[in-house]
Design a protein around this motif. Sequence first.
Motif, mmCIF file in Angstrom:
data_model
loop_
_atom_site.group_PDB
_atom_site.id
_atom_site.type_symbol
_atom_site.label_atom_id
_atom_site.label_comp_id
_atom_site.label_asym_id
_atom_site.label_seq_id
_atom_site.Cartn_x
_atom_site.Cartn_y
_atom_site.Cartn_z
ATOM 1 N N ALA A 104 0.833 -1.203 0.000
ATOM 2 C CA ALA A 104 0.000 0.000 0.000
ATOM 3 C C ALA A 104 0.868 1.252 0.000
ATOM 4 O O ALA A 104 0.506 2.257 -0.612
ATOM 5 N N ASN A 105 2.026 1.178 0.654
ATOM 6 C CA ASN A 105 2.914 2.340 0.683
ATOM 7 C C ASN A 105 3.751 2.462 -0.583
ATOM 8 O O ASN A 105 4.501 3.404 -0.743
ATOM 9 N N ALA A 106 3.663 1.452 -1.459
ATOM 10 C CA ALA A 106 4.466 1.493 -2.673
ATOM 11 C C ALA A 106 3.579 1.580 -3.918
ATOM 12 O O ALA A 106 4.019 1.297 -5.011
ATOM 13 N N GLY A 107 2.312 1.954 -3.731
ATOM 14 C CA GLY A 107 1.506 2.269 -4.914
ATOM 15 C C GLY A 107 0.470 1.242 -5.329
ATOM 16 O O GLY A 107 0.016 1.251 -6.468
ATOM 17 N N TYR A 108 0.084 0.357 -4.428
ATOM 18 C CA TYR A 108 -0.923 -0.648 -4.782
ATOM 19 C C TYR A 108 -2.087 -0.584 -3.800
ATOM 20 O O TYR A 108 -1.892 -0.286 -2.623
ATOM 21 N N PHE A 109 -3.268 -0.905 -4.309
ATOM 22 C CA PHE A 109 -4.417 -0.975 -3.424
ATOM 23 C C PHE A 109 -4.521 -2.402 -2.897
ATOM 24 O O PHE A 109 -4.493 -3.362 -3.672
ATOM 25 N N VAL A 110 -4.632 -2.552 -1.598
ATOM 26 C CA VAL A 110 -4.564 -3.879 -0.982
ATOM 27 C C VAL A 110 -5.906 -4.276 -0.363
ATOM 28 O O VAL A 110 -6.499 -3.497 0.394
ATOM 29 N N HIS A 111 -6.382 -5.461 -0.721
ATOM 30 C CA HIS A 111 -7.516 -6.059 -0.024
ATOM 31 C C HIS A 111 -6.942 -7.057 0.967
ATOM 32 O O HIS A 111 -6.315 -8.042 0.566
ATOM 33 N N LEU A 112 -7.130 -6.806 2.242
ATOM 34 C CA LEU A 112 -6.568 -7.675 3.276
ATOM 35 C C LEU A 112 -7.706 -8.505 3.877
ATOM 36 O O LEU A 112 -8.564 -7.979 4.579
ATOM 37 N N VAL A 113 -7.697 -9.796 3.564
ATOM 38 C CA VAL A 113 -8.800 -10.672 3.951
ATOM 39 C C VAL A 113 -8.383 -11.526 5.145
ATOM 40 O O VAL A 113 -7.283 -12.096 5.148
ATOM 41 N N ASP A 114 -9.234 -11.614 6.146
ATOM 42 C CA ASP A 114 -8.932 -12.495 7.281
ATOM 43 C C ASP A 114 -10.218 -13.153 7.751
ATOM 44 O O ASP A 114 -11.288 -12.548 7.693
ATOM 45 N N ASN A 115 -10.110 -14.405 8.195
ATOM 46 C CA ASN A 115 -11.329 -15.103 8.610
ATOM 47 C C ASN A 115 -11.707 -14.836 10.060
ATOM 48 O O ASN A 115 -12.687 -15.367 10.554
ATOM 49 N N SER A 116 -10.934 -13.971 10.717
ATOM 50 C CA SER A 116 -11.272 -13.623 12.094
ATOM 51 C C SER A 116 -11.936 -12.235 12.115
ATOM 52 O O SER A 116 -11.993 -11.556 11.099
ATOM 53 N N THR A 117 -12.416 -11.828 13.294
ATOM 54 C CA THR A 117 -13.085 -10.527 13.380
ATOM 55 C C THR A 117 -12.081 -9.384 13.488
ATOM 56 O O THR A 117 -12.458 -8.228 13.396
ATOM 57 N N SER A 118 -10.813 -9.733 13.703
ATOM 58 C CA SER A 118 -9.802 -8.681 13.839
ATOM 59 C C SER A 118 -8.501 -9.120 13.189
ATOM 60 O O SER A 118 -8.215 -10.311 13.094
ATOM 61 N N VAL A 119 -7.698 -8.157 12.776
ATOM 62 C CA VAL A 119 -6.354 -8.488 12.314
ATOM 63 C C VAL A 119 -5.461 -8.734 13.541
ATOM 64 O O VAL A 119 -5.893 -8.542 14.669
ATOM 65 N N GLY A 120 -4.239 -9.170 13.307
ATOM 66 C CA GLY A 120 -3.294 -9.337 14.423
ATOM 67 C C GLY A 120 -2.727 -10.748 14.549
ATOM 68 O O GLY A 120 -1.602 -10.932 14.967
ATOM 69 N N GLY A 121 -3.569 -11.745 14.187
ATOM 70 C CA GLY A 121 -3.080 -13.121 14.168
ATOM 71 C C GLY A 121 -2.564 -13.613 15.514
ATOM 72 O O GLY A 121 -2.957 -13.137 16.580
ATOM 73 N N LEU A 122 -1.646 -14.560 15.421
ATOM 74 C CA LEU A 122 -1.108 -15.227 16.603
ATOM 75 C C LEU A 122 -0.288 -14.276 17.483
ATOM 76 O O LEU A 122 -0.288 -14.385 18.702
ATOM 77 N N MET A 123 0.383 -13.328 16.844
ATOM 78 C CA MET A 123 1.275 -12.451 17.620
ATOM 79 C C MET A 123 0.496 -11.644 18.659
ATOM 80 O O MET A 123 1.015 -11.356 19.740
ATOM 81 N N ALA A 124 -0.757 -11.284 18.315
ATOM 82 C CA ALA A 124 -1.560 -10.492 19.251
ATOM 83 C C ALA A 124 -1.837 -11.259 20.539
ATOM 84 O O ALA A 124 -2.118 -10.669 21.576
ATOM 85 N N GLN A 125 -1.750 -12.584 20.465
ATOM 86 C CA GLN A 125 -2.015 -13.404 21.664
ATOM 87 C C GLN A 125 -0.787 -13.564 22.551
ATOM 88 O O GLN A 125 -0.896 -14.041 23.670
ATOM 89 N N LEU A 126 0.375 -13.217 22.023
ATOM 90 C CA LEU A 126 1.606 -13.454 22.785
ATOM 91 C C LEU A 126 1.791 -12.387 23.858
ATOM 92 O O LEU A 126 1.384 -11.248 23.706
ATOM 93 N N ASP A 127 2.453 -12.803 24.928
ATOM 94 C CA ASP A 127 2.736 -11.868 26.011
ATOM 95 C C ASP A 127 3.992 -11.068 25.695
ATOM 96 O O ASP A 127 3.962 -9.871 25.526
ATOM 97 N N LYS A 128 5.101 -11.759 25.580
ATOM 98 C CA LYS A 128 6.368 -11.108 25.273
ATOM 99 C C LYS A 128 6.976 -11.786 24.046
ATOM 100 O O LYS A 128 6.535 -12.857 23.644
#
Lengths: 1021, 152
Positions: free
Chosen positions: A30-54
Amino acid sequence: MNLQKTTEKTGSVMVVGAGVAGIQASLDMANAGYFVHLVDNSTSVGGLMAQLDKTFPTNDCAMCVISPFLVEVGRHLNINIISNSEVESLEGQAGAFHATVRNDPRYIDIEKCTACGQCRQICPVTAINEFDCGLDLRKAIYIKYPQAVPLAYAIDRSACIGCGLCEKACLAEAISYADTPRRTVLNVGAVILSMGSSVYDPSGLDTLAYGRHPNIVTSLEFERILSASGPYKGHLMRPYDREIPEKIAWLQCVGSRDINRAGHGYCSSVCCMYAIKQTMIAKEHVSTPLDAAVFYMDMRTYGKDFDKYYTRAKDEKHVRFIRSRIHTIEPLKNGDLNIRYVLESGDVQEETFNMVVLSAGLSPPPSAIALAGRLGIDLNAYHYAQTADIRPVNTSREGIYVCGAFQGPKDIPQSVMEASAAAASATETLADVRWTQTKVRELPAEVDFSGQKPRIGVFVCNCGINIGGVADVPAIREYARSLPHVIHVEDNLFTCSQDTQEKIKQVLVEKGINRVVVASCSPRTHEPLFQETLREAGLNKYLFEMANIRDQNTWVHMASPAKATAKAKDLVRMAVAKAAYIEPLPQVMLDVTNSVLVVGGGVAGMEAALGVARQGYQAWLVERGHQLGGMARQLRSTWQGEPVAPYLSDLIDAVHRHEHIQIFMETQVVHVTGTIGNFTTTLVTQDDEGKEKSTVIPHGAAILATGGHEYAPTEYQYGAHPSVMTHLEFDVAATKQDNRLLSAKLAVFIQCVGSRSAERPYCSRVCCTHSLKSALWLKTINPDVQIFILYRDIRAYGFRESLYQKAREAGVQFIRFESENPPVVSLTPGDPSEPNSSRLSLTVTDHILQRPIILNPDLVVLASAILPNENKKLFEAFKVPANADGFLVEAHAKLRPVDFASEGLFLAGLAHYPKTIDESIAQAKAAVSRTMNIVSKTAIMVGSVIAVVNPERCAVCLTCVRTCPYGIPRIDPEKGHAVIAAVECHGCGVCASECPGKAIALKHFTDEQINAKTDALFQAA
Amino acid sequence: MTAWEPRITAFLCNWCTYGAADLAGVSRLEHPPNIRIIKLPCTGRVSPAFILSAFCQGADGVWVSGCHPGDCHYIEGNFYARRKFALFKNLLEHMGIEPGRLQFSWISSAEATKFVEVATTVIETVRNLGPSQQFVKKAMNLEPEYEFRKTG
């Protein structure tokens, strides 16, 4: 938004899976000139990393480092987040795909939902909180986690009883029980798959008793237990009785390196490190001493600074590491767990722990496997996307790329690197349609208020009843009216709602308001939204100040409404006081030089130069030697067995042929000036007659791929006997079908030669894989040879584990030695009349027999370390840092693995850390993607919240030069004072507070503005 | 006039402790309303002058909180803050400001519970010390000089 299907190439792309890899790929494109459709099957982005503590090895808070990325992706004009959705099919071909996406119902209108949370307060139904791995409950109407993007609720219809309470409570009218699945067709030029990983479910392993006892948890569950926002609010407790454990065991390789029960023959690559992290964090969480024991087979701490981390856990934190195999876990009546395990020596032991953490491996999510099937891409034996080493992010279907853990189990920095690499690869063929699908926000010119007195408008938000239900909003509004410079006040039901924003715009223009204060929620979530509204009304976005009267007031002082009202008044008064002093901060436009300088002509450097050229921009490739190819010239094949020589000659050929690449051989960088977007570098080339010629190159960004080399061993009789060779020499000899290899009867490979030593306390990462591959090759051409590999830990991470398996099947014998008791190689003199007739003798203590054994090898291969190339002057010229081992230091170990802290400079290849050729290629492509964020633009905007120097007060004391964490301030000898480049300043304000002459001001946070707040606070309310 | 309540100014960094304060809100963690937060990019931006100013204006306590060591968004701004305030705290004590009126902490944006614990501790510590007397009177005497600082 059903689109017309087209067969023309399009400048839109689709990213499937919005974990950290998907986010990085989306932002890059998106920062280099393309329009991005970001599809995810969850209700929020973030994936596994969002669940990690440290996160290892820095113990950074995972949410703290990822949340700015979440916010950026959520607000990006050219990223369309499609949450709660699955890609059903993909027709067409590379350049012009048609993707059918099914949007599953969320039962909440994201556009209307303000995430005020009133629905959650009133919802009578509790359900399992999957985000907390079932250790906690949530309501049927829920938000995945507080920092979720899009920040909107969702209804879990499997739990919802349809009582209608939330619908009544929702003042924003966002709830729609009648929501149904919708289908959207997207035209996209390329697809990136980043569906990530799921965590192995150990309930099938009956000997481990998981699922039969609450005190046996998976590593992800333990991550949530440690998390301050997790089910126990960061208090370390065991689930069974909420007692604080005094002894915890970690069991490694659960669902990894296990072909018998788990069916996972691969190593999950991350578990050793996260287990070490968890031991250290767990110890920090309890005040009583915690006995942490890790039961493992091989400690695979192969990444940058990983071995130091392991050593710290062992030596400083006294974590016990027990090399063993687990027999069974037996639950005891008091909630404790008895572990039976077998040591290397064969002794069976037992020990009791209060809690057991199963270091569960990674496996591809079933939904990802199904999607891969629908897209028709090849998967490997373990259902991960199949890629070739020389094309590490390409799937088998043209136009579809892969990155992150769906390509193979890997850690965050490797995923982020690949994400950028996939972004570069996906857009290579779309370079001619760059900037064709992107949106540009049309904005009115900024009104010039200079010379005008402050005319402040104050907007107080009720946030449904989140603020108004606790504090007296009308009183706050009327109080604001009495404050100096305030000419307009109003209160809104939801200040952030679309219709209110429109009304605010009108009021700003009608009343000539030139400073705006919003008293509502947190600037961390809503400031950009309000700033956008200001900008659309013609105000500079910095003419804005917020009073946080919800998150930091009514939500935490519900029990004291009068005090909450008083506090809100204070906060509004402080905000108005600062608003009177704030000034517009115009940004300056700087032209960008659309070319990239690449330093280093190895594989990483050449891939980088070629990548830049294929994106349509000029690349200058500088090599100090007389030939291209670097270390790859000696390599025979990649770990998957792809030959390197043809790849390398094609690459050299392509680099030579490309019209956008200019190569400077036998050339050194001597001088660098400038900043992001506009560097000027002086090169000095040595010609054939030894004459020096200098060239000045303008460039917008630079990639340093200065490479590494093999350590020349001083141990194990290297140099004293022709049959003792390093593993790169083995590769060269293998290519030549050298008789030392073909005739060998007994070959010994010695690992960790020069690595993991006191002098070089890092693992060279590639050597275990390389020795396994070499041993297997030797067995193929010389089936009678007997092979021993002497090792400390076999670190065949990821799918490379299959080489270890094959080597054992082929009869290669493995002997483990301790670092303090390494093998000894000696020479037995042979016939004095014959040269090279001395014989090799090797003594090593066998780890099973526990006694020394003597071998008489006729071939000894040393897995010698990888060292970074010596480039002190070059690094100084670019002002980039190297660590104690000489490797370049990236901006952030996790999320910015190819960037330097100085903007516009990037790194790739062995100069960063030892890595395999596929990883070097990926990092080089990633660096290309990162430079495209700069050079694909004609101009960049700089300025705003930055430090500025008042020359009259500057005494040239160098305090700012010394204190800036980024080394930005310099003394301009001509001007005679410090200067801070607007384009480089990060806006932390350290210089402003350290400057003894008060010569530096941090814009938007000036002394005057901050003191105005303090002063206002203590004026009588 | 109701019973005396301590008034505390908090200088919090945008990235960590301010985030923790927000998260305390999202998690609805009730705590006493005695703290007024001033958000800064980094604790490295906090000048001792801000703290003096707060005490001069009548703050009973000042709390500075940022990211954990190694977590700083600006690499090392929090270390500058630590170094500066280790010295400044001594100086304040020398000037007669009781230890406990100026407090520092490191709270990450995920540590809402810790935020509430520390906030409560800060409030209770200051409450036990009573109203701050030391600078309030002097500030009145020093008004012209103080004005000079504001304009200078």
